[in-house]
Design a protein around this motif. Structure first.
Motif, PDB file in Angstrom:
ATOM      1  N   MET A  50       0.829  -1.185   0.000  1.00 32.70           N
ATOM      2  CA  MET A  50       0.000   0.000   0.000  1.00 32.70           C
ATOM      3  C   MET A  50       0.876   1.252   0.000  1.00 32.70           C
ATOM      4  SD  MET A  50      -3.325  -0.693   2.417  1.00 32.70           S
ATOM      5  CE  MET A  50      -2.738  -1.959   3.525  1.00 32.70           C
ATOM      6  N   GLN A  51       0.382   2.270  -0.631  1.00 28.27           N
ATOM      7  CA  GLN A  51       1.102   3.532  -0.798  1.00 28.27           C
ATOM      8  C   GLN A  51       1.137   4.333   0.505  1.00 28.27           C
ATOM      9  OE1 GLN A  51       2.045   4.245  -4.205  1.00 28.27           O
ATOM     10  NE2 GLN A  51       3.428   5.650  -3.208  1.00 28.27           N
ATOM     11  N   ILE A  87       4.418  11.013   7.930  1.00 30.30           N
ATOM     12  CA  ILE A  87       4.151  10.002   6.911  1.00 30.30           C
ATOM     13  C   ILE A  87       3.112   9.028   7.433  1.00 30.30           C
ATOM     14  CG2 ILE A  87       5.107   8.089   5.571  1.00 30.30           C
ATOM     15  CD1 ILE A  87       7.769   9.636   5.536  1.00 30.30           C
ATOM     16  N   TYR A  88       1.990   8.934   6.694  1.00 37.25           N
ATOM     17  CA  TYR A  88       0.977   7.931   7.025  1.00 37.25           C
ATOM     18  C   TYR A  88       1.359   6.638   6.340  1.00 37.25           C
ATOM     19  CZ  TYR A  88      -3.155   5.133   7.348  1.00 37.25           C
ATOM     20  OH  TYR A  88      -3.997   4.079   7.598  1.00 37.25           O
ATOM     21  N   ASP A  89       1.598   5.604   7.144  1.00 38.45           N
ATOM     22  CA  ASP A  89       1.951   4.279   6.642  1.00 38.45           C
ATOM     23  C   ASP A  89       0.756   3.357   6.884  1.00 38.45           C
ATOM     24  OD1 ASP A  89       2.918   1.727   6.119  1.00 38.45           O
ATOM     25  OD2 ASP A  89       4.765   2.011   7.263  1.00 38.45           O
ATOM     26  N   PRO A  90       0.088   2.902   5.810  1.00 35.19           N
ATOM     27  CA  PRO A  90      -1.096   2.051   5.969  1.00 35.19           C
ATOM     28  C   PRO A  90      -0.836   0.786   6.789  1.00 35.19           C
ATOM     29  CG  PRO A  90      -0.857   2.731   3.693  1.00 35.19           C
ATOM     30  CD  PRO A  90       0.381   3.168   4.413  1.00 35.19           C
ATOM     31  N   GLU A  91       0.378   0.266   6.748  1.00 37.52           N
ATOM     32  CA  GLU A  91       0.688  -0.938   7.520  1.00 37.52           C
ATOM     33  C   GLU A  91       0.617  -0.669   9.020  1.00 37.52           C
ATOM     34  OE1 GLU A  91       4.291  -2.845   6.302  1.00 37.52           O
ATOM     35  OE2 GLU A  91       3.691  -2.890   4.203  1.00 37.52           O
ATOM     36  N   GLN A  92       0.904   0.562   9.432  1.00 40.94           N
ATOM     37  CA  GLN A  92       0.867   0.920  10.847  1.00 40.94           C
ATOM     38  C   GLN A  92      -0.453   1.576  11.235  1.00 40.94           C
ATOM     39  OE1 GLN A  92       4.289   3.334  11.668  1.00 40.94           O
ATOM     40  NE2 GLN A  92       5.721   1.682  11.244  1.00 40.94           N
ATOM     41  N   PRO A 142      -4.340  -0.587  11.887  1.00 42.68           N
ATOM     42  CA  PRO A 142      -3.322  -0.991  10.923  1.00 42.68           C
ATOM     43  C   PRO A 142      -3.953  -1.733   9.742  1.00 42.68           C
ATOM     44  CG  PRO A 142      -2.560  -1.427  13.143  1.00 42.68           C
ATOM     45  CD  PRO A 142      -4.001  -1.009  13.249  1.00 42.68           C
ATOM     46  N   GLY A 143      -3.433  -1.479   8.553  1.00 47.78           N
ATOM     47  CA  GLY A 143      -3.957  -2.098   7.344  1.00 47.78           C
ATOM     48  C   GLY A 143      -4.986  -1.237   6.622  1.00 47.78           C
ATOM     49  N   THR A 144      -5.271  -0.028   7.154  1.00 48.54           N
ATOM     50  CA  THR A 144      -6.249   0.863   6.532  1.00 48.54           C
ATOM     51  C   THR A 144      -5.577   1.712   5.466  1.00 48.54           C
ATOM     52  OG1 THR A 144      -7.480   1.006   8.616  1.00 48.54           O
ATOM     53  CG2 THR A 144      -7.943   2.691   6.960  1.00 48.54           C
ATOM     54  N   SER A 145      -6.031   1.584   4.219  1.00 50.65           N
ATOM     55  CA  SER A 145      -5.460   2.405   3.150  1.00 50.65           C
ATOM     56  C   SER A 145      -5.849   3.860   3.372  1.00 50.65           C
ATOM     57  CB  SER A 145      -5.956   1.932   1.782  1.00 50.65           C
ATOM     58  OG  SER A 145      -7.335   2.212   1.642  1.00 50.65           O
ATOM     59  N   PHE A 146      -5.055   4.769   2.835  1.00 48.50           N
ATOM     60  CA  PHE A 146      -5.315   6.202   3.013  1.00 48.50           C
ATOM     61  C   PHE A 146      -6.707   6.577   2.523  1.00 48.50           C
ATOM     62  CE2 PHE A 146      -4.955  10.733   1.985  1.00 48.50           C
ATOM     63  CZ  PHE A 146      -4.426  11.216   3.169  1.00 48.50           C
ATOM     64  N   GLU A 147      -7.120   5.976   1.418  1.00 46.16           N
ATOM     65  CA  GLU A 147      -8.427   6.273   0.840  1.00 46.16           C
ATOM     66  C   GLU A 147      -9.572   5.899   1.778  1.00 46.16           C
ATOM     67  OE1 GLU A 147      -5.988   4.511  -0.711  1.00 46.16           O
ATOM     68  OE2 GLU A 147      -5.368   5.999  -2.197  1.00 46.16           O
ATOM     69  N   ASN A 148      -9.333   4.925   2.666  1.00 38.26           N
ATOM     70  CA  ASN A 148     -10.378   4.442   3.567  1.00 38.26           C
ATOM     71  C   ASN A 148     -10.367   5.103   4.944  1.00 38.26           C
ATOM     72  OD1 ASN A 148     -11.483   2.724   1.657  1.00 38.26           O
ATOM     73  ND2 ASN A 148     -10.119   1.058   2.208  1.00 38.26           N
TER      74      ASN A 148
END
Length: 53
Positions: free
Chosen positions: A1-2, A12-17, A26-32
């Motif tokens: 994920m970007q 920095i928003y890291d979707p994994e964190q 954790p695991g939430t994409s930026f779009e969501n």
């Protein structure tokens, strides 16, 4: 994920964190991320984030 970076403060928003302190699991994409979410460091909205290179 970007990853996405805040153009104001560099956070920095890291979707994994995610951002668990602010309700983003954790695991939430930026779009969501909810539209009312703000940068945890400087408080600007999602519209101030760009895709991290």
């Amino acid at each position: 994920m970007q990853k996405y970076v805040c153009v104001v403060c560099g956070y920095i928003y890291d979707p994994e964190q995610g951002d668990p302190d602010n309700g983003v699991v954790p695991g939430t994409s930026f779009e969501n991320i909810p539209e009312d979410w703000v940068c945890p460091l400087c408080g600007v909205g999602k519209d101030q984030f760009e895709i991290s290179e």
